[in-house]
Design a protein around this motif. Structure first.
Motif, PDB file in Angstrom:
ATOM      1  N   LEU A 179       0.812  -1.213   0.000  1.00 50.68           N
ATOM      2  CA  LEU A 179       0.000   0.000   0.000  1.00 50.68           C
ATOM      3  C   LEU A 179       0.845   1.261   0.000  1.00 50.68           C
ATOM      4  N   LEU A 180       2.083   1.159   0.496  1.00 48.59           N
ATOM      5  CA  LEU A 180       2.968   2.315   0.514  1.00 48.59           C
ATOM      6  C   LEU A 180       3.834   2.401  -0.741  1.00 48.59           C
ATOM      7  N   ASP A 181       3.731   1.389  -1.605  1.00 52.51           N
ATOM      8  CA  ASP A 181       4.497   1.393  -2.843  1.00 52.51           C
ATOM      9  C   ASP A 181       4.010   2.538  -3.739  1.00 52.51           C
ATOM     10  N   PRO A 182       4.919   3.358  -4.256  1.00 48.43           N
ATOM     11  CA  PRO A 182       4.497   4.495  -5.082  1.00 48.43           C
ATOM     12  C   PRO A 182       3.653   4.100  -6.285  1.00 48.43           C
ATOM     13  N   LEU A 183       3.978   2.989  -6.916  1.00 49.39           N
ATOM     14  CA  LEU A 183       3.195   2.552  -8.061  1.00 49.39           C
ATOM     15  C   LEU A 183       1.760   2.236  -7.658  1.00 49.39           C
ATOM     16  N   THR A 184       1.607   1.524  -6.539  1.00 57.05           N
ATOM     17  CA  THR A 184       0.269   1.198  -6.046  1.00 57.05           C
ATOM     18  C   THR A 184      -0.510   2.463  -5.715  1.00 57.05           C
ATOM     19  N   GLY A 221       5.782   9.089  -9.303  1.00 56.23           N
ATOM     20  CA  GLY A 221       5.804   7.677  -9.660  1.00 56.23           C
ATOM     21  C   GLY A 221       6.824   6.885  -8.866  1.00 56.23           C
ATOM     22  N   GLY A 222       7.573   7.533  -7.990  1.00 57.92           N
ATOM     23  CA  GLY A 222       8.463   6.817  -7.090  1.00 57.92           C
ATOM     24  C   GLY A 222       9.934   6.932  -7.390  1.00 57.92           C
ATOM     25  N   THR A 223      10.332   7.702  -8.409  1.00 60.73           N
ATOM     26  CA  THR A 223      11.746   7.861  -8.715  1.00 60.73           C
ATOM     27  C   THR A 223      12.342   8.960  -7.842  1.00 60.73           C
TER      28      THR A 223
END
Length: 323
Positions: A13-18, A262-264
Motif C-alpha cells: 500500500l505504501l508502494d508508489p506505483l500502487t 511515480g516513485g523515482t
C-alpha cells in the motif's frame, strides 16, 4: 504469520506505483461523480491519449533523473517545440514528408541532448543551469528559424494514426506508449546499460571503481532525453494538427512531477518507468477533473498545485520502487 502478511500489505500500500494507481482510480471516480460519463470507455481512451504524450517525454526525464548527480532536463519543453516545428515543416500536410519528419524530429533533439550531456559531464555545468541555458538557445533559434510563425502542418496519415482508432478502438499513440514502456523496462532491467544507470545514480564513485563508463552513459542519457522530447513533439503536432513556438512549455514541470510521484528519487538510482506511467495518468486525470469543475484558470492552478504537493508528500518520496 499474521504480522508478515500485515507487513507485506503495508509495503504494497505504501508502494508508489500502487498509490499512483489508487490515486488514478479515485480521480476517475471523482470525475464520474462530478460529470456522469467521465469514466466511459471513449473518454478514458481520450484521457490516456493525452497521458501518453506526457508519458513519452517523461521517459527521457526518467532516465536523466535516475542517472543521479542532480540530473534534470528542463530543456525538454523547448525540444518538444523544436521537434514539432521541424516535423511540421518537413511534412507540411503531405504524407510523403513523414519519413523526413521522423529524422528531423528525432535526430536534431537527440544531438541537442548530447550537447546538454557534454556540458553537464565534461564542463561540470549543473544540469539545471545547462538545460535552462539550452532552453533559451532553442527558443531563440526557433524564432529565427520560423520567423516567429511556424507554418508546417501534420500529415493526414500521422494525425489519423494518433487520433483515430487503430485496433480495438485504441489509437496508435497508445500502442506507441506501450512499446516505449516495454522498451524502458527492458533497457533498465535487462541490459548492462540499465544496470549502469542505477549504479551511477546510487553511487557514482563506486560505479567508476567497478569500471562503468559513467561519462559516456551520462551523455547518452541526455541524448535519449532529447530523442524522447523530439518524439513527443512529433506526437503533439499529430495530435493538434499544427504547432507553435512554445507548444512544449506545458510539459516541462509535469514531466518531472510524473517521474517523482511515480516513485523515482530525485537523488537518482531508485525508481522505474512503470511508476512514471502511473504518474502521467494520475496527472492527466487530475487536470481533467479540475477542468470538469469549471474553475477559472488561476483557481485551477492553485488547486492543482496544492493537490500535487499532497501527492508528493504522500508517496513521491518513497524509495521502495525499482521496476
Amino acid at each position: 504469520m499474521e504480522n508478515t502478511t500485515q507487513n507485506r500489505l503495508r509495503t504494497l500500500l505504501l508502494d508508489p506505483l500502487t498509490l499512483a494507481i489508487l490515486a488514478s482510480l479515485a480521480l476517475l471516480a471523482a470525475g464520474e461523480a462530478i460529470s456522469p460519463g467521465f469514466a466511459q470507455g471513449g473518454q478514458i481512451v481520450r484521457l490516456l491519449t493525452v497521458a501518453a504524450i506526457l508519458g513519452v517525454v517523461a521517459a527521457g526525464q526518467n532516465l536523466v533523473i535516475l542517472g543521479g548527480r542532480e540530473g534534470i532536463d528542463l530543456s525538454v519543453g523547448a525540444m518538444i517545440s523544436l521537434g514539432a516545428v521541424l516535423a511540421g515543416n518537413a511534412m507540411n500536410g503531405a504524407n510523403s514528408g513523414i519519413g523526413m519528419a521522423l529524422v528531423m524530429a528525432l535526430g536534431v533533439p537527440f544531438i541537442v541532448g548530447l550537447v546538454n550531456g557534454l556540458g553537464v559531464t565534461f564542463l561540470r555545468i549543473p544540469p539545471l543551469v545547462m538545460t535552462l541555458g539550452m532552453t533559451a538557445v532553442l527558443q531563440g533559434a526557433l524564432v529565427v528559424y520560423s520567423q516567429g510563425v511556424p507554418s508546417g502542418r501534420a500529415a493526414p496519415a500521422l494525425a489519423n494514426f494518433i487520433n483515430r482508432p487503430l485496433a480495438f478502438g485504441i489509437p496508435g499513440v497508445l500502442f506507441v506508449w506501450v512499446a516505449i514502456a516495454l522498451l524502458m523496462w527492458f533497457l533498465l532491467r535487462r541490459t548492462a546499460f540499465g544496470h549502469a544507470v542505477y549504479a551511477m545514480g546510487a553511487n557514482e564513485r563506486a560505479a567508476r571503481l567497478v569500471g562503468i563508463p559513467v561519462n559516456r552513459v551520462r551523455v547518452l542519457l541526455y541524448g535519449l532525453s532529447g530523442l524522447f522530447a523530439g518524439l513527443t513533439g512529433l506526437l503533439v503536432i499529430g495530435y493538434t494538427g499544427s504547432s507553435f513556438i512554445s507548444v512544449g512549455d506545458q510539459y516541462v514541470l509535469p514531466s518531472v512531477i510524473a517521474v517523482v510521484i511515480g516513485g523515482t528519487s530525485l537523488a537518482g538510482g531508485i525508481g522505474g518507468y512503470w511508476g512514471t506511467v502511473a504518474g502521467a495518468v494520475a496527472l492527466t486525470l487530475l487536470q481533467s477533473v479540475l477542468i470538469t469543475l469549471n474553475m477559472d484558470f488561476w483557481a485551477r492552478q492553485l488547486v492543482f498545485g496544492i493537490t500535487l504537493l499532497g501527492m508528493m508528500l504522500l508517496y513521491g518520496r518513497q524509495k521502495q520502487l525499482r521496476v
